[in-house]
Design an enzyme around this catalytic site. Structure first.
Site, mmCIF file in Angstrom:
data_model
loop_
_atom_site.group_PDB
_atom_site.id
_atom_site.type_symbol
_atom_site.label_atom_id
_atom_site.label_comp_id
_atom_site.label_asym_id
_atom_site.label_seq_id
_atom_site.Cartn_x
_atom_site.Cartn_y
_atom_site.Cartn_z
ATOM 1 N N PHE A 131 0.704 -1.151 0.101
ATOM 2 C CA PHE A 131 -0.008 0.090 0.057
ATOM 3 C C PHE A 131 0.818 1.084 0.010
ATOM 4 O O PHE A 131 1.943 1.504 0.853
ATOM 5 C CB PHE A 131 -0.837 0.145 1.208
ATOM 6 C CG PHE A 131 -2.116 0.965 1.326
ATOM 7 C CD1 PHE A 131 -2.990 0.895 0.342
ATOM 8 C CD2 PHE A 131 -2.002 1.830 2.318
ATOM 9 C CE1 PHE A 131 -4.292 1.764 0.439
ATOM 10 C CE2 PHE A 131 -3.226 2.645 2.398
ATOM 11 C CZ PHE A 131 -4.088 2.890 1.348
ATOM 12 N N ASP A 210 1.304 -6.200 7.451
ATOM 13 C CA ASP A 210 0.283 -5.389 7.451
ATOM 14 C C ASP A 210 -0.984 -6.053 7.057
ATOM 15 O O ASP A 210 -0.894 -6.565 6.014
ATOM 16 C CB ASP A 210 0.676 -4.320 6.434
ATOM 17 C CG ASP A 210 -0.628 -3.089 6.560
ATOM 18 O OD1 ASP A 210 -1.858 -3.525 7.227
ATOM 19 O OD2 ASP A 210 -0.564 -1.867 6.242
ATOM 20 N N TYR A 235 -11.538 -1.155 9.719
ATOM 21 C CA TYR A 235 -12.832 -0.789 9.341
ATOM 22 C C TYR A 235 -13.028 -1.632 8.014
ATOM 23 O O TYR A 235 -13.827 -1.325 7.094
ATOM 24 C CB TYR A 235 -12.697 0.934 8.813
ATOM 25 C CG TYR A 235 -11.612 1.252 8.031
ATOM 26 C CD1 TYR A 235 -11.185 1.229 6.612
ATOM 27 C CD2 TYR A 235 -10.680 1.953 9.087
ATOM 28 C CE1 TYR A 235 -10.090 1.683 6.304
ATOM 29 C CE2 TYR A 235 -9.235 2.370 8.472
ATOM 30 C CZ TYR A 235 -9.385 2.210 7.160
ATOM 31 O OH TYR A 235 -8.214 2.820 6.303
ATOM 32 N N LYS A 236 -12.150 -2.486 7.579
ATOM 33 C CA LYS A 236 -12.346 -3.178 6.316
ATOM 34 C C LYS A 236 -13.166 -4.436 6.792
ATOM 35 O O LYS A 236 -14.449 -4.317 6.905
ATOM 36 C CB LYS A 236 -11.190 -3.739 5.699
ATOM 37 C CG LYS A 236 -10.464 -2.266 5.216
ATOM 38 C CD LYS A 236 -8.827 -2.313 4.804
ATOM 39 C CE LYS A 236 -8.420 -0.998 4.233
ATOM 40 N NZ LYS A 236 -7.079 -0.943 4.191
ATOM 41 N N ARG A 385 -12.233 -3.256 -8.761
ATOM 42 C CA ARG A 385 -12.145 -4.066 -7.620
ATOM 43 C C ARG A 385 -13.468 -4.506 -6.710
ATOM 44 O O ARG A 385 -14.067 -3.644 -6.453
ATOM 45 C CB ARG A 385 -11.094 -3.302 -6.689
ATOM 46 C CG ARG A 385 -10.417 -4.192 -5.508
ATOM 47 C CD ARG A 385 -9.453 -3.209 -4.839
ATOM 48 N NE ARG A 385 -9.911 -2.554 -3.989
ATOM 49 C CZ ARG A 385 -9.587 -1.890 -2.770
ATOM 50 N NH1 ARG A 385 -8.379 -2.375 -2.378
ATOM 51 N NH2 ARG A 385 -10.108 -0.948 -2.302
HETATM 52 C C1 LIG Z 1 -6.472 0.370 4.332
HETATM 53 C C2 LIG Z 1 -4.683 0.125 4.499
HETATM 54 C C3 LIG Z 1 -4.191 1.066 5.263
HETATM 55 C C4 LIG Z 1 -4.934 1.998 5.700
HETATM 56 O O1 LIG Z 1 -4.278 3.200 6.402
HETATM 57 P P1 LIG Z 1 -4.744 4.188 7.664
HETATM 58 O O2 LIG Z 1 -3.527 4.984 8.094
HETATM 59 O O3 LIG Z 1 -5.683 3.489 8.747
HETATM 60 O O4 LIG Z 1 -5.570 4.951 6.708
HETATM 61 C C5 LIG Z 1 -2.850 0.779 5.486
HETATM 62 N N1 LIG Z 1 -2.163 -0.322 4.859
HETATM 63 C C6 LIG Z 1 -2.756 -1.087 4.043
HETATM 64 C C7 LIG Z 1 -2.007 -2.166 3.590
HETATM 65 C C8 LIG Z 1 -4.277 -0.994 3.747
HETATM 66 O O5 LIG Z 1 -4.729 -1.699 2.931
#
Ligand SMILES: *Cc1c(COP(=O)(O)O)cnc(C)c1O
Length: 425
Positions: A131, A210, A235-236, A385
């Site tokens: 990410f 992560d 939140y996912k 997606r």
């Molecule tokens: C959704 C996601 C995040 C989200 O990061 P925030 O700091 O909570 O906005 C981080 N890393 C990955 C791999 C994600 O999919």
């Protein structure tokens, strides 16, 4: 009964739903508008009823009646208490998980702590499926430590699969940390976390996963795999609600050896002694910073209930069935219209979302949202997606979504729309 996850008609989809042991779990969520097909639970999970109940009580009883006393009636311990509940979902023990801050901030705290602990080792190994926010944080950490550290970004051969052999080859006596997304946000590639964790340990490196796209979607065994550090968002697939606080995990034996780079009062040994000098709290609490977002934490605590009740083995079984079924339908109905698969075909290497690539992917996504009552999301450059959340996504919804995608393209609905990107895609 064996289930044929082949492309079929709507009746076939209904028969798959009839055999689904999780089919009644959708009733534990607040209803979505009728006819809406929600395929973005991998970005923002739907609200469980229990989340609303607990949030309501936190406002009416805690905030309105107990007022400041509520801090001594459960609020103060909430980051550790809800952390223990998440620990049970990711194979960690009590006292190994905290809920706090955002994923990005937790990654920052744990990465700097790990790099300072790994004195003399100067590389961080990651990949280009990670990410972007994670890569930005890693770049910042390297810079903040005086420019001695380097980030190695191992490329994916095709933008879909991780290159596990190349990652292993990148690990050596200079490697301080290996950090990857367990499930890649775009393609849904699922890494072999236990094998890569072992490889990193052989090289003397620490490992940080992560879990943002895997927590709540598949069984995870952090302790059994020997994982050192992890972060993830809630939140996912954990359905905690927009902006819900993230979690962090530190293996018990490491906790006393790592220091947080952010010395806030909640991570101090005795916050209410108001000492003027910092001394780290014992154990994991040292990674807290400031006052926790109690309302969001409370909603998250309720939100975890359906998942804990369903069990992650059952969730993973249905997730594999849903993604396998979606790919079978896409092969039959959408490949002839120019779609290609942007996710691994092998179920064992796939998380719970499927990306379908199309040169007009952005406009097709917009047509689905604006005209067809389907909510997927879009990831550059051409990925439609589709997130499949086993607790509430049905086989019939998958069938119907593929049919609506097909109709958008056949009817040329997307051709009327602008390809200019909106702020949030
Ligand atoms: C959704 C996601 C995040 C989200 O990061 P925030 O700091 O909570 O906005 C981080 N890393 C990955 C791999 C994600 O999919």
């Amino acid at each position: 009964m064996p289930r044929a996850l082949t492309a079929g008609d709507r009746e076939h989809a209904r028969s798959l739903d009839a055999q689904d042991p999780l089919r009644d779990r959708a009733g534990e969520f607040l209803a979505a508008p009728p006819g809406l097909i929600y395929l973005d639970g991998n970005s923002l999970g739907r609200p469980p009823q229990a989340a609303r109940r607990m949030l309501q009580a936190a406002v009416d009883e805690g905030w309105a009646s107990d007022l400041i006393r509520a801090w001594s009636r459960g609020w103060y311990e909430a980051p550790a208490r809800v952390g223990d509940q998440i620990a049970a979902l990711i194979g960690a023990g009590p006292g190994e998980v905290l809920v706090c801050d955002s994923t990005s901030v937790n990654l920052f705290k744990l990465t700097l702590a790990a790099l300072q602990h790994q004195d003399g080792r100067t590389t961080v190994v990651s990949d280009d499926l990670n990410f972007p926010s994670d890569l930005y944080i890693l770049q910042a950490c390297c810079r903040l430590l005086g420019g001695r550290h380097r980030l190695t970004r191992v490329p994916s051969p095709d933008g879909i699969h991780g290159d596990e052999a190349a990652l292993r080859a990148a690990l050596d006596e200079h490697t301080a940390l290996l950090t990857l997304s367990h499930v890649a946000f775009k393609s849904g590639y699922l890494y072999d976390a236990p094998a890569l964790t072992a490889a990193a340990h052989d090289a003397g490196a620490l490992v940080l996963w992560d879990l943002s796209h895997s927590a709540g979607a598949l069984p995870i065994a952090l302790e059994a795999w020997g994982v050192d550090l992890a972060v993830g968002c809630t939140y996912k697939y954990l359905n905690g609600g927009p902006g819900a606080p993230a979690f962090l995990y530190v293996r018990r034996e490491l906790q006393e050896r790592l220091l947080s780079p952010i010395w806030g009062w909640f991570g101090q040994r005795a916050p209410f002694a108001f000492e003027l000098d910092y001394a780290p709290a014992q154990g994991l609490a040292r990674f807290l910073v400031g006052s926790p977002p109690i309302l969001s934490l409370t909603a998250l605590e309720g939100a975890l209930q359906p998942l804990a009740a369903a069990g992650l083995e059952a969730v993973r079984r249905k997730s594999i069935d849903l993604t396998t079924y979606l790919i079978a339908l896409a092969d039959a109905q959408l490949a002839p219209l120019g779609f290609t698969l942007g996710s691994p075909r092998q179920a064992a290497r796939r998380g719970s979302h499927v990306s379908l690539r199309h040169p007009d992917g952005y406009r097709i996504t917009q047509a689905l949202i604006e005209q067809m009552n389907v909510l997927p999301d879009f990831r550059e450059p051409d990925n439609l997606r589709l997130g499949l959340a086993p607790l509430y996504t049905s086989f019939e919804e998958v069938w119907e979504a593929v049919d609506r995608i097909r109709r958008v393209v056949i009817e040329g609905r997307h051709l009327q729309l602008s390809a200019a990107r909106r702020a949030v895609t």
